[in-house]
Design an enzyme around this catalytic site. Structure first.
Site, short mmCIF file in Angstrom:
data_model
loop_
_atom_site.label_atom_id
_atom_site.label_comp_id
_atom_site.label_asym_id
_atom_site.label_seq_id
_atom_site.Cartn_x
_atom_site.Cartn_y
_atom_site.Cartn_z
N CYS A 1 0.80 -1.23 0.00
CA CYS A 1 0.00 0.00 0.00
C CYS A 1 0.83 1.28 0.00
CB CYS A 1 -0.97 -0.03 1.17
SG CYS A 1 -1.91 -1.56 1.16
N HIS B 1 -3.19 7.77 6.25
CA HIS B 1 -3.41 6.49 5.57
C HIS B 1 -4.82 6.01 5.94
CE1 HIS B 1 -2.37 2.97 3.39
NE2 HIS B 1 -2.44 2.17 4.43
N HIS C 1 -9.99 1.77 0.17
CA HIS C 1 -8.53 1.64 0.21
C HIS C 1 -8.08 1.09 -1.14
CE1 HIS C 1 -4.51 1.10 1.26
NE2 HIS C 1 -4.59 0.21 2.24
#
Lengths: 454, 275
Positions: A220, A350, A384
């Site tokens: 990620c 995040h 996400h």
């Protein structure tokens, strides 16, 4: 003569000597190891040792569940319209929400520079990349950079975590019952679809670029780290400009994978909520064109002014409990930009909405910035988007800077009282000059970026 | 751009670590066919040695040889991991399971599927919190890693551990990407010279394609070079092993060449010959 590789330092053409070390030093004169000892390396200092010259984002764009291009993205953020919907991806039987991009299934896969066989790259991941390249005049901006610097002097650095794995998932459903072999059409397309280099290969081919290229795949944090690599490549003289981006698309691997880790919410994710119960997966493609400011100085333009990278060295899928890796990345980004924590107006978290991420990121943010710096997570809007989370954060940071706007956090109703940072739930209209954006990945791989206006 | 090599390792059939490979790569001993090595990656905790993939163990094995050889502190070294195809055994198991009606995959299998699995395990084994980049560039992955490592060493002024590795995919994926052999290499690169450097490297990126990429004299090593992206490093490793000034040309994506002038370091001869 070779095009576009004229060396500005040595005035030689064809070859580009990378720095000013004497190239013709006689071999016998080279006495490595007799010229003093190795630089002592301080034990507890983040990596950044000197500030960077800001790099201008002369073009940037994003396609996500919020829409195609900057205006649609901004309107959805401004109007607090989430892009998440009940999972309707293929025949997936998981009760969850997803941030799916409309029309990827039906789009035509064509265009690009002549003489390239574009169709060989056709897969969901590259369709998403193509949609991204087609927004906000990005392709034209990249072509102009190609003409300005030469095709060999423009790099392509793309982050992705699962590439076109969906093609392989489909191929495994059509194995020859006797031999187990995969369909022959898959065997020839694998290189251009699922292989990890595929997205950068496609973008480079589509834009007719011939400079250094790679896919960065650190889960990620992938597309955030692409900015760091671009900054180094430009400073090292490997290229004059870089197309930086991230592409990750929905696939069975991530949906069933995150379900197996019990990290996925059944409802739209609620970052920083007291009752948050996991993430929502999404997909996105975004790109930015990075150039040195002397070539692209535009008042009000957005610039990359810092980056910081680190690892947790702790666990494959759980962040370091004290957030030491995240702290290191944020501090390194501040050092690299020459800024202090007080200079940052907004932190794009995040903020995945898992119990562990939001709590540990809060600890890390609080320890670097204290309790006052506004921060928020936009995962409730986009989901996400994994390897594309870094570019998604970068483009939202750019929108915040250029449209004097700070997004809050959608879906979240009751802020977790154990969090100590200043998490915004509501949007704000205010001038913003510097934004820090966090991206943390599996394998404990962290990257923080700082963007500002020139 | 100038870099110094302060540690080196290689692993492949008939190339069992640097000490056992140097003479072969220097042309002093013939290459002998051998089974694929089974590295233990002893730096990994025992349970991680069991759980990790063979790909991870290959990467960790060469990385740990370099760190030990250079007497470096792994916690002070940034890393660049390069693999074209990554965790293909894990991906095969995942896709096989996802093709069943139940689609039940284990959480361990999932987090082992990421392209940065080896980097993550390296961080866990060493406790390093330094930056780690993991990249893919098909057959140019090693070359891309050299650029990333060189830029990192130059700009960030840190020692950089470069690790390139790829194993043949299991069937049926092998038919889509027939990587050969199994190959891994690691280099520890620094911006400034240190005692006991093995070589100095002078890097130039060029788009002059008039000369071919450097090949290996031994046709069997040349086949190895062509069969696996990580083995594209062989001409560089051979030049370092030979300890003679050599210009190595690596192909980068068909459009570029990375030219590496390899220059020996006198102080290293003794170290290199001690195999």
């Amino acid at each position: 003569m070779a095009q576009g590789l004229v060396n500005r330092h040595t005035k030689k053409d064809v070859s580009h000597r990378i720095d000013d070390h004497s190239p013709n030093q006689a071999i016998d004169d080279v006495l490595c190891g007799t010229q003093g000892s190795r630089d002592p390396v301080p034990q507890d200092r983040p990596v950044a040792t000197r500030t960077m010259a800001p790099l201008i984002l002369t073009g940037y764009t994003l396609v996500s569940a919020l829409g195609k291009g900057l205006d649609e993205t901004y309107r959805a953020l401004r109007n607090r319209r989430s892009g998440l919907r009940p999972c309707d991806f293929e025949d997936v039987g998981i009760t969850t929400y997803i941030g799916r991009v409309d029309d990827v299934e039906n789009m035509s896969f064509s265009g690009g520079s002549a003489s390239t066989r574009l169709e060989q790259f056709d897969c969901r991941n590259n369709r998403l990349a193509l949609l991204g390249l087609q927004q906000d005049g990005f392709t034209q901006a990249a072509i102009e950079a190609r003409e300005r610097y030469g095709a060999h002097r423009v790099a392509v650095l793309v982050g992705s975590s699962t590439s076109g794995i969906l093609e392989t998932e489909h191929a495994y459903c059509h194995r020859d019952p006797a031999s187990g072999a995969l369909p022959s059409s898959y065997l020839t397309s694998h290189r251009y679809t699922h292989n990890m280099f595929s997205a950068a290969h496609f973008v480079r081919t589509y834009l007719g670029l011939r400079g250094p290229a790679m896919v960065i795949s650190t889960a990620c944090s992938s597309s955030a780290k692409a900015f760091a690599t671009a900054a180094r490549f430009i400073e090292a003289g490997f290229c004059d400009a870089a197309v930086v981006g991230g592409v990750d698309s929905l696939c069975l691997t991530i949906l069933y994978g995150f379900a197996s880790l019990q990290l996925m919410s059944r409802s739209p994710c609620r970052p920083c909520d007291e009752n948050r119960d996991g993430l929502t997966l999404g997909e996105s493609a975004g790109f930015a064109l990075l150039e040195k400011s002397e070539h692209a100085d535009q008042p009000g333009a957005v610039a990359l002014s810092g980056y910081g990278e680190s690892c947790d060295g702790y666990h494959m899928s759980h962040p370091h409990p004290e957030g030491t890796g995240a702290i290191r990345a944020m501090q390194a980004a501040l050092l690299r930009s020459g800024l202090t924590s007080a200079d940052i107006d907004y932190i794009h978290l995040h903020g995945t909405a898992t119990r562990a991420n939001d709590s540990i990121e809060d600890t890390a943010v609080h320890s670097v910035f204290g309790p006052s710096t506004p921060c928020s997570s936009t995962k409730g809007w986009t989901g996400h988007t994994l390897g594309a989370a870094g570019i998604t954060g970068a483009v939202i940071a750019a929108l915040s800077l250029t449209r004097s706007f700070v997004p809050g956090t959608v879906n979240t109703t009751r802020l977790d009282p154990s969090l100590n940072s200043h998490v915004l739930l509501e949007n704000r209209e205010q001038p913003v000059q510097r934004v820090l954006s966090n991206s943390f990945g599996f394998g404990g791989n962290n990257c923080s970026l700082i963007f500002g206006t020139v | 751009m100038t870099l110094y090599v302060s540690g080196i390792s290689t692993l492949g059939p008939g190339l069992p670590g640097w000490a056992g490979s140097r003479a072969v790569l220097a042309g002093e001993r013939p290459w002998c066919e051998a089974d694929r090595p089974r590295p233990s990656a002893s730096l990994l905790p025992p349970n991680e040695q069991r759980r990790s993939s063979e790909t991870v163990r290959w990467a960790v094995e060469v990385a740990q040889e370099v760190i030990q050889q250079a007497k470096a502190d792994a916690r002070e070294v940034v890393s660049v991991f390069a693999s074209s195809d990554g965790e293909t055994v894990v991906l095969d198991r995942l896709c096989t399971e996802l093709a069943t009606p139940q689609r039940t995959i284990s959480p361990t299998l999932f987090h082992h599927s990421v392209h940065n699995a080896a980097s993550g395990y390296w961080g866990i084994a060493t406790g390093s919190q330094q930056s780690s980049t993991v990249l893919a560039c098909y057959d140019s992955s090693f070359c891309a890693a050299m650029l990333e490592a060189a830029a990192y060493a130059q700009i960030e002024e840190r020692p950089v551990l470069l690790v390139a590795y790829d194993l043949p995919s299991p069937p049926p994926l092998y038919a889509a990407r027939p990587l050969q052999g199994g190959f891994a290499t690691a280099l520890l690169l620094t911006r400034t010279p240190a005692p006991h450097n093995l070589a100095q490297l002078d890097l130039t990126l060029s788009n002059d394609l008039s000369e071919d990429a450097t090949s290996m004299d031994d046709p069997r090593l040349e086949a190895m070079r062509n069969g696996n992206q990580a083995a594209r490093s062989l001409p560089l490793l051979a030049a370092i092993a030979r300890q003679r000034g050599t210009l190595v040309r690596l192909e980068y994506l068909g459009d570029l060449r990375l030219l590496i002038r390899v220059m020996p370091c006198r102080s290293s001869v003794k170290t290199l010959s001690a195999d």
